[in-house]
Design a protein around this motif. Structure first.
Motif, short mmCIF file in Angstrom:
data_model
loop_
_atom_site.label_atom_id
_atom_site.label_comp_id
_atom_site.label_asym_id
_atom_site.label_seq_id
_atom_site.Cartn_x
_atom_site.Cartn_y
_atom_site.Cartn_z
N GLY A 169 13.26 29.12 44.12
CA GLY A 169 13.81 27.88 43.60
C GLY A 169 13.01 27.27 42.48
N LEU A 170 11.77 27.72 42.27
CA LEU A 170 10.93 27.18 41.19
C LEU A 170 10.65 28.22 40.11
CD1 LEU A 170 8.33 25.13 43.28
CD2 LEU A 170 10.32 24.27 42.03
N GLY A 171 11.36 29.35 40.16
CA GLY A 171 11.08 30.41 39.19
C GLY A 171 12.26 30.83 38.35
N TRP A 172 13.29 29.98 38.23
CA TRP A 172 14.53 30.36 37.55
C TRP A 172 14.56 29.99 36.07
CZ3 TRP A 172 16.74 26.09 35.41
CH2 TRP A 172 16.39 24.85 35.97
N MET A 173 13.60 29.22 35.58
CA MET A 173 13.74 28.61 34.25
C MET A 173 13.73 29.63 33.11
SD MET A 173 12.19 26.59 36.62
CE MET A 173 10.42 26.63 36.36
N GLY A 174 12.85 30.63 33.20
CA GLY A 174 12.80 31.64 32.15
C GLY A 174 14.09 32.43 32.06
N THR A 175 14.65 32.78 33.22
CA THR A 175 15.93 33.51 33.23
C THR A 175 17.05 32.64 32.66
OG1 THR A 175 15.23 34.75 35.19
CG2 THR A 175 17.57 34.71 34.71
N ALA A 176 17.04 31.35 32.97
CA ALA A 176 18.08 30.45 32.45
C ALA A 176 18.06 30.41 30.92
CB ALA A 176 17.88 29.05 33.03
N ARG A 177 16.90 30.31 30.33
CA ARG A 177 16.81 30.28 28.87
C ARG A 177 17.25 31.61 28.27
NH1 ARG A 177 13.49 25.94 27.00
NH2 ARG A 177 12.95 27.13 25.14
N LEU A 178 16.88 32.70 28.92
CA LEU A 178 17.28 34.02 28.44
C LEU A 178 18.79 34.20 28.50
CD1 LEU A 178 16.54 36.96 27.61
CD2 LEU A 178 16.37 37.47 30.04
N VAL A 179 19.41 33.83 29.62
CA VAL A 179 20.86 33.96 29.76
C VAL A 179 21.59 33.04 28.80
CG1 VAL A 179 22.79 33.65 31.37
CG2 VAL A 179 20.69 34.75 32.14
N ARG A 180 21.08 31.85 28.61
CA ARG A 180 21.71 30.92 27.65
C ARG A 180 21.76 31.53 26.26
NH1 ARG A 180 19.48 27.38 23.92
NH2 ARG A 180 20.86 25.65 23.29
N SER A 181 20.66 32.11 25.81
CA SER A 181 20.65 32.71 24.47
C SER A 181 21.65 33.86 24.37
CB SER A 181 19.24 33.19 24.13
OG SER A 181 18.85 34.29 24.95
N GLN A 182 21.78 34.65 25.44
CA GLN A 182 22.75 35.75 25.43
C GLN A 182 24.18 35.20 25.37
OE1 GLN A 182 22.16 39.26 25.56
NE2 GLN A 182 20.12 38.57 25.00
N PHE A 183 24.48 34.17 26.13
CA PHE A 183 25.83 33.60 26.14
C PHE A 183 26.17 32.94 24.81
CE2 PHE A 183 26.19 34.73 30.42
CZ PHE A 183 27.43 34.36 30.92
N LEU A 184 25.19 32.26 24.19
CA LEU A 184 25.45 31.64 22.90
C LEU A 184 25.84 32.69 21.86
CD1 LEU A 184 22.57 29.00 22.66
CD2 LEU A 184 25.03 28.55 22.86
N SER A 185 25.22 33.87 21.94
CA SER A 185 25.53 34.94 20.99
C SER A 185 26.85 35.62 21.32
CB SER A 185 24.39 35.96 20.98
OG SER A 185 24.72 37.09 20.21
N LEU A 186 27.06 35.95 22.59
CA LEU A 186 28.22 36.75 22.96
C LEU A 186 29.53 35.96 22.95
CD1 LEU A 186 26.62 38.75 25.92
CD2 LEU A 186 27.26 39.65 23.68
N ARG A 187 29.47 34.65 23.16
CA ARG A 187 30.71 33.87 23.23
C ARG A 187 31.45 33.82 21.91
NH1 ARG A 187 31.30 28.67 21.81
NH2 ARG A 187 32.45 28.17 23.72
N GLU A 188 30.80 34.17 20.80
CA GLU A 188 31.44 34.16 19.50
C GLU A 188 32.01 35.51 19.09
OE1 GLU A 188 31.86 31.33 18.21
OE2 GLU A 188 30.49 30.22 19.52
N ARG A 189 31.88 36.53 19.93
CA ARG A 189 32.38 37.85 19.59
C ARG A 189 33.91 37.88 19.59
NH1 ARG A 189 28.20 41.67 20.37
NH2 ARG A 189 26.27 40.58 19.74
#
Length: 297
Positions: A169-189
């Motif tokens: 529960g205290l180790g999710w932040m790095g994954t959240a930022r990584l997934v956000r960057s992937q979604f920001l890129s892929l949502r425009e395809r």
């Protein structure tokens, strides 16, 4: 030229296997020797941990009262020596692997699940949702992780399940930022625009179309989170804030060995080596997965 001549001139070729993404992944992964070694090491450790009752004649809390009071060095009867209570070191290290690997694996899965959810919502919807979730993520990242875990562990004295939840529960932040960057890129395809034009729902687009294309970085992040979970569990148990004795973990074995470092160093060497080997194997595996899942490699 006759058919027989043509058959003779042309070398016989068997049917060629299709070059699927899975085959390309396996081929790339096998080129990374350290990653293969890391995977084999983790598999061996997992088998040893699961087979602990079959590999040793002792239980983890069984005492030999004839040698109680002073740790005994490694011998044929006790491959990793004994502690001051006459308990077999090899047995306790194997049973400790069960807890440490379990905590590392399941805390990584919890952290990944939370990180994927937060990052997906933030990167797909953007706007106020993105701002709210990312500012909360920044706040969590600004808090020193280990002191916060020590505080929570000291307040709750967690068992295994609660410890997994605290670390995950205290180790999710790095994954959240990584997934956000992937979604920001892929949502425009283009294929996302096509799915949206065909009436695809937001949930379908997010988890059916975008998430599978971001799975590579997520898998690598999850793998590395296993190593972080093992290290955090070991640190908390070493400080007496994790799993409590007599249940062995590599961390509380190191804690128990700290008062015998000069007279019985083997009590600290063996669990310390297990932590080192496991975390190195996880990191090597993560590097190999990153290279194998990179389409540009």
């Amino acid at each position: 030229m006759s058919d027989a001549t043509l058959r003779t001139a042309s070398p016989a070729r068997g049917p060629r296997l299709a070059d699927t993404p899975w085959r390309r992944f396996v081929r790339r992964f096998r080129k990374h020797r350290f990653a293969v070694i890391g995977l084999l090491t983790l598999l061996v450790l997992g088998v040893l941990a699961v087979s602990a009752p079959l590999l040793t004649p002792y239980t983890y809390d069984e005492q030999d009262f004839s040698i109680i009071g002073q740790p005994q060095p490694p011998s044929r009867a006790h491959l990793m020596g004994t502690d001051e209570l006459g308990r077999d070191g090899f047995t306790r290290v194997l049973y400790g692997a069960r807890i440490s690997l379990l905590v590392g694996l399941f805390s990584a899965l919890i952290a990944t699940g939370l990180g994927v959810l937060v990052g997906a919502l933030s990167g797909y919807y953007r706007g106020h949702i993105d701002t709210l979730l990312m500012r909360f993520t920044d706040i969590m990242l600004s808090i020193p992780l280990l002191p916060l875990m020590i505080l929570l562990s000291g307040m709750t004295r967690p068992g295994i399940l609660l410890l997994v939840c605290i670390i995950g529960g205290l180790g999710w932040m790095g994954t959240a930022r990584l997934v956000r960057s992937q979604f920001l890129s892929l949502r425009e395809r283009e294929y996302i625009e096509a799915s949206r034009a065909l009436g695809g729902s937001n949930n379908r687009i997010m988890f059916r179309h975008i998430l599978p294309n971001a799975i590579g970085p997520i898998v690598v992040s999850t793998t590395l989170a296993v190593g972080s979970g093992i290290m955090l569990e070991s640190a908390l148990s070493f400080l007496g804030m994790g799993v409590q004795p007599p249940t062995p973990t590599w961390g509380n074995l190191l804690n128990s060995a700290s008062q015998w470092l000069s007279g019985a160093p083997w009590l600290a060497i063996f669990p310390g080596l297990m932590i080192l080997i496991t975390v190195l194997a996880v990191n090597f595996l993560g590097d190999g997965l990153r290279d194998a899942l990179d389409p540009r490699s």
